[in-house]
Motif scaffolding. Structure first.
Motif, PDB file in Angstrom:
ATOM      1  N   THR A 143     -17.818  54.499  -0.068  1.00  0.00           N
ATOM      2  CA  THR A 143     -17.040  55.528   0.629  1.00  0.00           C
ATOM      3  C   THR A 143     -16.493  56.532  -0.371  1.00  0.00           C
ATOM      4  OG1 THR A 143     -16.388  53.866   2.234  1.00  0.00           O
ATOM      5  CG2 THR A 143     -15.135  55.898   2.197  1.00  0.00           C
ATOM      6  N   VAL A 147     -17.241  60.542  -0.622  1.00  0.00           N
ATOM      7  CA  VAL A 147     -16.164  61.531  -0.507  1.00  0.00           C
ATOM      8  C   VAL A 147     -16.137  62.440  -1.735  1.00  0.00           C
ATOM      9  CG1 VAL A 147     -13.671  61.771  -0.450  1.00  0.00           C
ATOM     10  CG2 VAL A 147     -14.772  60.150   1.047  1.00  0.00           C
ATOM     11  N   THR A 236      -9.895  60.474  16.316  1.00  0.00           N
ATOM     12  CA  THR A 236     -10.708  60.981  15.209  1.00  0.00           C
ATOM     13  C   THR A 236     -12.129  61.259  15.677  1.00  0.00           C
ATOM     14  OG1 THR A 236      -9.474  59.362  13.945  1.00  0.00           O
ATOM     15  CG2 THR A 236     -11.199  60.544  12.790  1.00  0.00           C
ATOM     16  N   ARG A 259     -10.640  67.740   6.870  1.00  0.00           N
ATOM     17  CA  ARG A 259     -10.375  66.306   6.889  1.00  0.00           C
ATOM     18  C   ARG A 259     -11.420  65.575   7.725  1.00  0.00           C
ATOM     19  NH1 ARG A 259      -4.920  64.513   9.133  1.00  0.00           N
ATOM     20  NH2 ARG A 259      -6.239  63.670  10.769  1.00  0.00           N
ATOM     21  N   ILE A 260     -11.824  66.204   8.811  1.00  0.00           N
ATOM     22  CA  ILE A 260     -12.821  65.559   9.662  1.00  0.00           C
ATOM     23  C   ILE A 260     -14.151  65.438   8.908  1.00  0.00           C
ATOM     24  CG2 ILE A 260     -14.179  65.843  11.748  1.00  0.00           C
ATOM     25  CD1 ILE A 260     -11.350  64.857  12.165  1.00  0.00           C
ATOM     26  N   THR A 263     -13.872  62.660   6.578  1.00  0.00           N
ATOM     27  CA  THR A 263     -13.953  61.407   7.325  1.00  0.00           C
ATOM     28  C   THR A 263     -15.399  61.064   7.658  1.00  0.00           C
ATOM     29  OG1 THR A 263     -11.913  62.126   8.343  1.00  0.00           O
ATOM     30  CG2 THR A 263     -12.931  60.155   9.235  1.00  0.00           C
ATOM     31  N   THR A 264     -16.146  62.101   8.075  1.00  0.00           N
ATOM     32  CA  THR A 264     -17.542  61.865   8.419  1.00  0.00           C
ATOM     33  C   THR A 264     -18.308  61.310   7.226  1.00  0.00           C
ATOM     34  OG1 THR A 264     -17.355  63.787   9.826  1.00  0.00           O
ATOM     35  CG2 THR A 264     -19.548  62.939   9.432  1.00  0.00           C
ATOM     36  N   ALA A 266     -17.039  59.765   4.741  1.00  0.00           N
ATOM     37  CA  ALA A 266     -16.524  58.444   4.416  1.00  0.00           C
ATOM     38  C   ALA A 266     -17.134  57.387   5.325  1.00  0.00           C
ATOM     39  CB  ALA A 266     -15.005  58.441   4.553  1.00  0.00           C
ATOM     40  N   VAL A 267     -17.210  57.678   6.631  1.00  0.00           N
ATOM     41  CA  VAL A 267     -17.769  56.693   7.552  1.00  0.00           C
ATOM     42  C   VAL A 267     -19.247  56.454   7.239  1.00  0.00           C
ATOM     43  CG1 VAL A 267     -18.299  56.244   9.952  1.00  0.00           C
ATOM     44  CG2 VAL A 267     -16.116  57.212   9.355  1.00  0.00           C
TER      45      VAL A 267
END
Lengths: 374, 418
Positions: A143, A147, A236, A259-260, A263-264, A266-267
């Protein structure tokens, strides 16, 4: 868009005839291969089957079952990696080739940690907690890799033509591979041996399946359900879908787009980390190029399933995995092609090209931007 | 038109390859210097850089520049002029190399080869690659941008895998080992003594030339021919049609340009260039045909050459090839020179920047590559390479050619600012 396409397709031009020709040749090739395979299954000595391939023997039921299971478990892994490609494509509209390298980083982390645990003796005595530990650690590391990659390489290029991040991502991928060589050396490294109760074959209902493959399929299913919950049932996830729909409007609605996007990544990175551990316990060997080919194939899986669609990524992974396990023996062997087992990767890319030619939207694809498709 | 180079008095003049006299003279002098570079002449001794590059140690690199220039000129026609970005250029080069070795190589127990002379295998390589390009081209009509790049990327992998299968290895050599590339010697047919021998040192027209210099002359001639060809394609009807398709394909079709036909032409010509470059790469540079050579990195390298040099121009690929091929060698030479210096400012700098095998702190590791923390010169080259691409993409999308245009316009307009 669709009406324009139909209007354009009405008079058949040279291209259409050519593509039709390619399609029919490919269809003929596949159909004949399957037919020959069936003939050869009925009787290996019959004249039609032995004309093209003399020493064809066909497959036993057990062999076929083994192929299907191997293909599905491999495909589940492709599906997990493909989720990362698909999510990033959905949100940013570009293909992150370095995603395969995130997967490799996950596998490498697992390799280092599991060997350390093995030295400490915890790998044998407490297998399940140590497995959970390496999965968690690998999720964290991959992750972070994803990022940082987004931050350093892709954010400065946001807004430039789409091909530029693509080329950059190929560069990032070479970079991570080289860093891995520099840090860990160029040789292949292995995972410690698994306990017997996990790796032995077991019979469930009417199929017999190796424990590791079963684990792979189960973990993939659990991750998929988790991801589905995240995307469809949380705030989210709603924000992610909104950003995928339209970045500008989403930011007007008070969504923090940056941030989204992080997050994407990261997921997707977490999924790749899980897939890396699964690769490690299934093949028990990693090398710095581990991520490249599975990465490209996972990308093919995402395209086959319809890129930008999460269910499609999983379905594409499963179908690509089984296609590359089964197709060489079922379609190519009856044609008398020698050395079929070497052709797994070629089959994967042929499937990709075939899908792009016949149904560019993929199996589950819906609407696609008019920039990319004619 | 002295002093007013921007002013053309006729259409014919504007569409010339070199519209002004100054350009003609400068290019002529430049070509003369290139011709004289590897020779021992009074003139070349006087110009330090030329003598330096014409040295036998540096000539192989110059040869690599020329081969890369031919390949990138081809990619430029496809990606720069027609706007169809292809990551499959390495595949077409591989097709060319394998065809060349099939036509020109020697056959043995497990290898096919016809042993034909260069004037057959070199064009043959181009034609075979062009055929492959024509077969791929209808895909480009249906898929654009990213998807075309992906399909052509798939081609690269398919190519390597087919080269490594048992029946592909009969043409491309055993996987990982390859086979000997065809000879560059110019023969009429399969006779024993070649018409022009390119393998060892000799005397041409009263000058001593080494084998590398002979290869250099051959490649230089081919590069000039291919560059003039590319320029002519760009400035005539075909090139204008391709540019129209690049800028807006639907508008181009409305204006009566058949998209399909011109995309086929673009792919065909570009792959012809790639095939010839691939054959030359194996025959003149690496000396062997190896399927794994023609991988994704190669394709990306050509895209980088094109972007750094300037897409859509003829000079861009030439300048870009020089830049991309020579920069790593310059960095390496500079590092070696820095490593040897003692004291003074350069010595201080070397202390900070370099790390020897004994391991004081520094960013660049001068020893051979071992698993450790430091990146050595080779790794830094790859990092530098990626960095340059990004810098050029962000700050100067037209590449080095764009930089040159800016400088030229500045002096042309001086003392006015516009």
């Amino acid at each position: 868009m669709t009406t324009a396409m139909k209007a354009k397709a009405a008079p058949r031009t040279g291209v259409d005839w050519f593509l039709l020709l390619i399609k029919s040749v490919m269809f003929f090739f596949i159909a004949t291969g399957v037919l020959l395979f069936i003939f050869q299954q009925i009787d290996p000595g019959n004249p039609i089957a032995s004309r093209l391939n003399d020493d064809a023997t066909g497959l036993t039921a057990d062999q076929f079952e083994g192929l299907v299971i191997a293909g599905l478990s491999q495909g589940a892994m492709y599906g997990l990696i493909a989720l990362g490609y698909s999510m990033v494509y959905g949100v940013l509209g570009f293909i992150n080739f370095a995603h395969g390298e995130v997967f490799m980083v996950g596998a490498m982390t697992g390799m280092i940690t599991s060997n350390k645990l093995h030295e400490a003796g915890a790998w044998e005595s407490n297998f399940v907690p140590s497995l959970l530990f390496i999965v968690l650690l690998s999720i964290v590391v991959s992750t972070l890799t994803a990022v940082v990659m987004e931050r350093v390489a892709y954010r400065p290029l946001r807004g430039s033509p789409r091909l530029i991040p693509l080329i950059t991502s190929i560069g990032v991928s070479f970079f991570i591979q080289n860093v891995s060589v520099v840090l860990l050396g160029p040789g292949a490294k292995s995972y410690p041996a698994l306990p017997d109760w996990l790796s032995k074959k077991r019979d469930i209902w009417f199929i017999s399946i190796e424990g590791t493959r079963l684990l792979v399929v189960l973990v993939a299913a659990v991750s998929m359900v988790g991801l589905w919950y995240l995307v469809e049932r949380t705030k989210t996830g709603k924000a992610m879908r909104a950003v995928a729909e339209d970045k500008e409007i989403a930011s007007l609605m008070g969504i923090n787009v940056n941030r989204i996007i992080v997050t994407t990544f990261a997921v997707g990175g977490a999924m790749a980390g899980v897939a890396g551990i699964l690769w490690g316990i299934m093949f028990r060997s990693v090398i710095h190029t581990t991520g490249f080919l599975p990465g490209i194939k996972a990308f093919s899986a995402a395209v086959v399933g319809g890129i930008g669609n999460l269910n499609g990524a999983m379905a594409g992974g499963l179908s690509l995995g089984s296609a590359e396990a089964i197709a060489p023996l079922v379609i190519l062997e009856p044609w008398g092609v020698s050395g079929v087992s070497q052709l797994r990767d070629a089959v994967a890319f042929s499937v990709l090209i075939l899908v792009l030619l016949v149904k560019p939207t993929g199996l589950f694809g819906e609407r696609l931007s008019s920039e990319d498709r004619g | 038109m002295y002093g007013r180079p921007n002013l053309y008095t006729s259409y014919k003049q504007e569409s010339q390859i070199l519209p002004t006299w100054s350009q003609k003279i400068v290019l002529g002098i430049f070509l003369l210097i290139l011709l004289a570079m590897p020779l021992d002449l009074w003139l070349t001794e006087q110009i330090p850089f030329v003598r330096f590059l014409g040295d036998n140690e540096w000539l192989p690199l110059i040869n690599k520049v020329l081969v890369f220039a031919i390949a990138t000129l081809g990619l430029n026609l496809l990606a720069g002029v027609a706007g169809q970005v292809s990551l499959g250029h390495a595949f077409f080069m591989g097709v060319g190399a394998v065809t060349a070795v099939f036509l020109g190589g020697q056959s043995s127990d497990n290898l096919h080869g016809l042993g034909l002379p260069i004037w057959i295998w070199l064009p043959g390589a181009g034609v075979a690659a062009a055929l492959a390009g024509v077969i791929v081209s209808p895909v480009a009509v249906r898929l654009r941008g990213l998807y075309l790049a992906i399909v052509t990327l798939g081609l690269v992998f398919l190519g390597i895998h087919f080269g490594n299968t048992t029946w592909g290895a009969k043409f491309a050599g055993a996987p990982g080992l390859g086979r000997k590339a065809p000879k560059l010697d110019i023969r009429l047919w399969k006779e024993e003594t070649p018409l022009i021998n390119l393998d060892d040192d000799g005397r041409w027209l009263g000058f001593d030339v080494s084998d590398k210099a002979k290869t250099y002359f051959l490649l230089l001639g081919l590069t000039v021919i291919f560059a003039v060809m590319a320029k002519n394609i760009i400035r005539t009807r075909t090139g204008r049609a391709l540019q129209a398709i690049r800028d807006r394909d639907i508008a181009a079709e409305v204006m009566g340009i058949p998209e399909f036909r011109y995309k086929v032409i673009a792919f065909g010509i570009s792959s012809f260039y790639a095939g010839v470059a691939g054959a030359l790469f194996s025959a003149a540079l690496s000396g062997q045909v190896l399927a794994a050579d023609f991988g994704l990195f190669f394709s990306v390298e050509f895209i980088a050459v094109l972007l750094i040099g300037g897409a859509g121009t003829t000079a861009g690929p030439l300048v870009g090839a020089f830049f991309v091929v020579m920069i790593p060698k310059f960095v390496e030479t500079f590092t070696k020179w820095l490593d040897k210096t003692e004291g003074g400012i350069t010595g201080k700098f070397a202390d900070v920047a370099l790390t020897g095998p004994e391991g004081d702190f520094g960013v660049i590791y001068t020893g051979v590559q071992t698993p450790g923390w430091q990146l050595n010169v080779f790794d830094w080259n790859i990092v530098l390479f990626g960095f340059l691409i990004i810098v050029f993409l962000i700050f100067e999308p037209l590449g080095l050619y764009g930089v040159w245009i800016r400088v030229r316009n500045y002096w042309k307009r001086w003392p006015f600012s516009y």
